[in-house]
Write an enzyme that holds these catalytic residues in place. Structure first.
Site, short mmCIF file in Angstrom:
data_model
loop_
_atom_site.label_atom_id
_atom_site.label_comp_id
_atom_site.label_asym_id
_atom_site.label_seq_id
_atom_site.Cartn_x
_atom_site.Cartn_y
_atom_site.Cartn_z
N GLY A 63 0.79 -1.23 0.00
CA GLY A 63 0.00 0.00 0.00
C GLY A 63 0.82 1.27 0.00
N ALA A 115 6.56 -4.10 14.61
CA ALA A 115 7.04 -2.71 14.72
C ALA A 115 6.61 -2.05 16.03
CB ALA A 115 6.56 -1.88 13.53
N TYR A 175 -16.25 6.23 9.69
CA TYR A 175 -14.80 6.40 9.65
C TYR A 175 -14.35 7.57 10.54
CZ TYR A 175 -10.08 5.74 8.06
OH TYR A 175 -8.73 5.47 8.04
#
Length: 398
Positions: A52, A112, A235
């Site tokens: 992405g 991460a 959202y």
């Protein structure tokens, strides 16, 4: 083996190494055709670099700016009998093409969010690069284990304050359906902020500063999506939006921390695109299918690489960055043009099972979705035998 796509819900459970490589090459070709990024970065850390927008950021840095890049991701390799993840093949391809150009490119495979991966990253920067001048933060993860407490948080995609009903598209059955999402609890909102908010970005920058591996003038950016009112209820005004608003808060502290170096920190707003993350959002396949239709008709359609390449050239390294009143860098302006949004809204209620392919670009959506996994990529012979066991040279495994 011969590998064909097998789609389950919003994920494709197979991937094609040659298709992923061709996809990466197309993105590299796009950036190189645009010429060099003027005054671009030279040593870049991308956290979440395998798919992405993060992958596009790594490609643009390397092939637009000749930058050495260190990528961090969490992917699974293939074996003789089973394909690996798309992000694994993307990263292998990226490194292959970067090395052919004589560029430094190394990757760290691990979580991460963990202290261990941060430590390995800092060690690698010190040993190989000295200091980095750009840190791109592009993580999309469903859960996070907090490095200090060990607590595990899971993110939720829900509205806040009230349940919301909306039209969606069942991509498997190819039918329009009404979807109801119940409101998130306070705990679910807090957990989503813990996974997808700005705390980990801040932890990364604090760790890099403490280790003195950020160059003078270093920049950092994290990616976000704002959207327009069609998507706002689930959202921007929902649990994910709460996490994105947390980025807007945390960036202020990060910017202050970088000020003594003459550095800068910005949230970058990018347009809606097909990614493994966005395809999991219930209304996104329908919204994207309509958006593609309208933007292609207007000649303004863009994917990840076009967006990120433009972000570097116009805003991150441009003389006149596109900033909004919140201080965010904006690359999503074509999606938000009133004529685009009003047309999408107009078509939204008109779409039926019968006219799905006529009123929307669902065909384009499906094709881009399969591209993510290395399928339906132009120029790839899918009847050819491929070896799914692809190595990444000098990979640092956490």
């Amino acid at each position: 083996m011969i590998i064909k796509p097998r789609v389950r819900g919003f994920i494709c459970v197979t991937t094609h190494p040659a298709g992923c490589e061709a996809n990466v090459k197309q993105q590299i070709d796009y950036v190189e055709a645009k010429g060099p990024v003027v005054n671009g970065p030279k040593k870049v850390l991308v956290i979440g670099s395998s798919t992405g927008y993060g992958l596009a950021a790594r490609i643009t840095a390397a092939f637009g700016s000749g930058a050495d890049t260190l990528g961090v991701f969490f992917e699974r390799p293939g074996s003789e009998s089973k394909p690996g993840t798309a992000g694994w093949y993307n990263s292998a391809a990226f490194e292959k093409f970067a090395h052919e150009k004589g560029l430094y490119a190394r990757s760290i495979n691990g979580d991460a969010f963990s202290d261990e991966v941060k430590r390995l990253t800092i060690e690698t920067i010190k040993r190989d690069l000295g200091k980095v001048d750009l840190v791109v933060y592009s993580l999309a993860a469903p859960r996070r284990t907090h490095p200090k407490t060990g607590e595990v948080f899971s993110s939720t995609l829900k509205p806040i304050g009230k349940s919301v009903s909306f039209r969606g598209l069942d991509t498997d059955k190819e039918v329009i359906k009404d979807v109801v999402l119940e409101a998130a609890s306070d705990q679910e909102v807090a957990d989503t902020v813990a996974v997808m908010g700005g705390e980990d970005w801040q932890m990364w920058i604090d760790a890099l500063l403490e280790a003195d591996v950020l160059a003078d003038g270093a920049k950092t950016t994290a990616f976000t999506y704002l959207g327009e009112k069609i998507t706002h209820d689930i959202y921007w005004n929902g649990s994910i939006g709460a996490a994105k608003k947390d980025l807007d808060q945390k960036v202020l502290g990060i910017r202050d921390r970088l000020a003594p170096l003459g550095g800068d920190a910005r949230v970058s707003v990018l347009k809606a695109v097909v990614t493994q993350a966005s395809s999991a959002i219930p209304m996104m396949p329908l919204y994207l299918s309509l958006l593609f239709k309208v933007m292609k008709e207007q000649g303004t359609h863009e994917g990840c690489i076009e967006q990120v390449d433009g972000l570097y050239r116009e805003s991150l390294y441009g003389a006149e960055p596109r900033l909004d009143e919140e201080g965010r860098l904006r690359a999503d302006y074509k999606e938000l043009q009133p004529e685009v949004q009003s047309r999408v809204e107009e078509l939204w209620d008109k779409v039926t099972n019968e006219n799905l392919y006529e009123l929307t670009d669902f065909a384009g959506y499906k094709s881009e979705f399969l591209n993510l996994f290395g399928f339906e990529v132009a120029g790839v012979d899918y009847e050819q035998d491929v070896d799914p066991d692809v190595q990444i040279a000098n990979l640092i495994q956490a």
